[in-house]
Design a protein around this motif. Sequence first.
Motif, mmCIF file in Angstrom:
data_model
loop_
_atom_site.group_PDB
_atom_site.id
_atom_site.type_symbol
_atom_site.label_atom_id
_atom_site.label_comp_id
_atom_site.label_asym_id
_atom_site.label_seq_id
_atom_site.Cartn_x
_atom_site.Cartn_y
_atom_site.Cartn_z
ATOM 1 N N GLN A 1 1.539 4.253 -2.834
ATOM 2 C CA GLN A 1 1.119 5.605 -2.453
ATOM 3 C C GLN A 1 2.287 6.356 -1.831
ATOM 4 O OE1 GLN A 1 -2.407 5.337 0.010
ATOM 5 N NE2 GLN A 1 -3.108 3.546 -1.112
ATOM 6 N N ASN B 1 2.870 2.056 -11.247
ATOM 7 C CA ASN B 1 2.230 1.230 -10.219
ATOM 8 C C ASN B 1 1.645 -0.053 -10.811
ATOM 9 O OD1 ASN B 1 2.864 2.968 -8.155
ATOM 10 N ND2 ASN B 1 0.867 3.971 -8.088
ATOM 11 N N ASP C 1 0.828 -1.209 0.000
ATOM 12 C CA ASP C 1 0.000 0.000 0.000
ATOM 13 C C ASP C 1 0.862 1.258 0.000
ATOM 14 O OD1 ASP C 1 -1.018 -2.198 1.997
ATOM 15 O OD2 ASP C 1 -2.825 -1.374 1.058
ATOM 16 N N SER D 1 2.086 10.024 -0.949
ATOM 17 C CA SER D 1 1.137 10.457 0.072
ATOM 18 C C SER D 1 1.868 10.742 1.379
ATOM 19 C CB SER D 1 0.093 9.367 0.303
ATOM 20 O OG SER D 1 0.698 8.214 0.878
#
Length: 540
Positions: free
Chosen positions: A138, A380, A134, A141
């Motif tokens: 990301q 990704n 995850d 982020s």
Amino acid sequence: MADFVTLAPPLRPNPALLEAKLKPRSSRRAFVLFAIALIAGLSYIVFQVSRDLDAVKTAGSWPYMLLGLALLIALGFEFVNGFHDTANAVATVIYTNSLEPSTAVVLSGLCNLAGVLVSSGTVAYAIITLLPVDLILQVSSGAGFAMVFALLIAAILWNLGTWWLGLPASSSHTMVGSIIGVGIANQLLNPQTGTSGVDWDQAKKVLESLLISPVVGFTLAGLLLLLSKWLLRYPSLYEAPKDNEPPPFPVRALMVLTCTGVSFSHGQNDGQKGMGLIMLILIGTVPTAYALNHAVSPTEVQDFIAASERAVHIMDQHIDPAAPVIANSRAQVTDYIRSKQLTATTLPAVRNLVDTLDRQVSHYREYKAVPDQDQANVRNDMYLASEALRLMERANNPSFSADEWAALDNYKSKVDKATKYIPDWVKVAVALALGLGTMVGWKRIVITVGEKIGKEHLTYAQGAAAGLVAMGTILGATAFGLPVSTTHILSSGVAGTMAANGSGLRFKTIRNIAAGWIFTLPAAALLSALLYWGFRAISK
């Protein structure tokens, strides 16, 4: 059978002689050479980064400030790694008076540079696969940056602490522990969302290499010493260094060879540990420039398209026609990577990702032609497809034939070339950080390796045996993409030669090294977990 060479009576450390031996002596030529390499490296880095960022369009200066801070911390880790781990490479050559300290650390720095530059990046991305999927997807982020900052700062703090105590603790252990801590914290902070934690299968593989390599170092170095005493009737090899006198030329050449070999292999292996994290930083801050490998040629892109079509065809042969329609292929593949559980929708989802990537790349024909806003998404999807195929092959589920796996592996290699790459300027930056670190902090570790492991002075043969085994073990591990600890291999090699020689071991030092080996992983994990929790709270 020839008799073993008789050793001189045990010698006790002489603090005054030891201090004189380790006192840096000027070597203007060596420092000038390193200064030239440093200036040339920095100039190259500035030029390449400027060129990479030339076409990047960002709103404001914040991404560049974040990039600079993250790179500073990442290279800070490599700097600490340099004076913490690389010092082991120069320990025997300095302690045996084979080279002056200033010359030895400069030579080690240059050999590290060479090792880093020829590294493939395999070890770097073996480390990355330990991270929660995850957070990898990301990375731009708040949680992604919290992950990177937490594990790097935790590794730096623990390495500094063990260095201050003069303990040859492992930067590899520290980094793996920090990653495990972030993974566990990530899962605990999101118990209801199915957020991933640690890939324990991959962690087990890495930990096994870290566990076995010191045993290999201890055993092989001891056996090599015994073999040399049987075959090489050269008394000077088995004598302790005398004051500041250099050893005879053949012995000196052998010691310099082991120093350069360990430094080169350290650069190839340990130098990669921070590279993968630096790439995550670059992808998170400026994906337009670094999400995909823009150096891949149009011909290689065409090879990727052909491999993609072949992979889709193979998967079509194994998909149940009654399989449900996939609404979100990326989410399905992510769930598979997280859980390692193959379902009826997994293979169709991977097939859809591969087909989508094929059509996208066929349309743009070059990776650098992919629109800025799509670079991170394409990367990704490629990462997910590659990881899914890796896990399927490891589990041999689905049961593809040998020829089909060969074709799928070929496709995976094309994907990895687009995503799992290391720019040359990153290698140069890491090599310079390692070299500078070596020049700053070598002395504490040299004293531990040379004086505190055995009850007698380290002899030339013992230093050479430990160095040769360390060099060979690290190079072998690098070939298989496994991270290992230069610190533990070399120090255990020295201990092995002491045991084989009947010199005796200083159990206080062995106990402290063993304690560092045992506590490094949980301590780094706890520290990184707490930092990750704090950074996550700040980033929300």
